[in-house]
Design a protein around this motif. Structure first.
Motif, PDB file in Angstrom:
ATOM      1  N   MET A  35       0.846  -1.189   0.000  1.00 46.30           N
ATOM      2  CA  MET A  35       0.000   0.000   0.000  1.00 46.30           C
ATOM      3  C   MET A  35       0.884   1.242   0.000  1.00 46.30           C
ATOM      4  O   MET A  35       1.912   1.285   0.671  1.00 46.30           O
ATOM      5  CB  MET A  35      -0.874   0.022   1.249  1.00 46.30           C
ATOM      6  CG  MET A  35      -1.835  -1.136   1.394  1.00 46.30           C
ATOM      7  SD  MET A  35      -3.123  -1.186   0.166  1.00 46.30           S
ATOM      8  CE  MET A  35      -4.155   0.129   0.684  1.00 46.30           C
ATOM      9  N   LEU A  36       0.452   2.237  -0.726  1.00 47.56           N
ATOM     10  CA  LEU A  36       1.134   3.527  -0.738  1.00 47.56           C
ATOM     11  C   LEU A  36       0.671   4.366   0.433  1.00 47.56           C
ATOM     12  O   LEU A  36      -0.472   4.273   0.862  1.00 47.56           O
ATOM     13  CB  LEU A  36       0.804   4.300  -2.018  1.00 47.56           C
ATOM     14  CG  LEU A  36       1.351   3.797  -3.323  1.00 47.56           C
ATOM     15  CD1 LEU A  36       0.819   4.657  -4.465  1.00 47.56           C
ATOM     16  CD2 LEU A  36       2.853   3.814  -3.327  1.00 47.56           C
ATOM     17  N   THR A  37       1.555   5.208   0.879  1.00 50.42           N
ATOM     18  CA  THR A  37       1.154   6.207   1.861  1.00 50.42           C
ATOM     19  C   THR A  37       0.816   7.486   1.094  1.00 50.42           C
ATOM     20  O   THR A  37       1.165   7.643  -0.087  1.00 50.42           O
ATOM     21  CB  THR A  37       2.288   6.507   2.853  1.00 50.42           C
ATOM     22  OG1 THR A  37       3.367   7.130   2.143  1.00 50.42           O
ATOM     23  CG2 THR A  37       2.759   5.232   3.549  1.00 50.42           C
TER      24      THR A  37
END
Length: 110
Positions: free
Chosen positions: A1-3
């Motif tokens: 997951m990207l922040t």
């Protein structure tokens, strides 16, 4: 997951295509485009295989969304400085992403 911080690293801006030419050196039909990204960034170049859905006349004065912080690369003898964002249609040809209403050139996408 990207922040969200990862997402913020991608600098996407609104630009207006001001000039389009066929790239005669490309192996596949391609265009060379000059895109006005406003006062801060100026006019930058992009190259891509957009000939199936667009003529040069269709593209001039169109607003598009561009990634402006990738390193430039040379494509068939042409310096491509920005990536114009798009999605494939049902035939697999690129359709550009663009604002639904006019916005200032160079406006950052968030």
């Amino acid at each position: 997951m990207l922040t969200y911080e990862d997402f913020e690293k991608v600098d996407m801006r609104v630009g207006k295509i001001i000039k389009v030419e066929r790239n005669e050196k490309a192996r596949k039909p391609s265009y060379k485009m000059w895109i006005d990204l406003g006062e801060e960034l100026g006019i930058l170049q992009s190259s891509g295989q957009y000939c199936d859905n667009y003529t040069p006349e269709d593209l001039v004065n169109q607003l598009v969304i561009c990634v402006v912080n990738f390193p430039p690369k040379r494509i068939a003898g042409f310096k491509s400085e920005v990536l114009v964002l798009g999605a494939k249609d049902q035939e697999g040809n690129v359709v550009f992403l663009k604002p639904e209403r006019p916005v200032p050139l160079g406006e950052r996408i968030f």
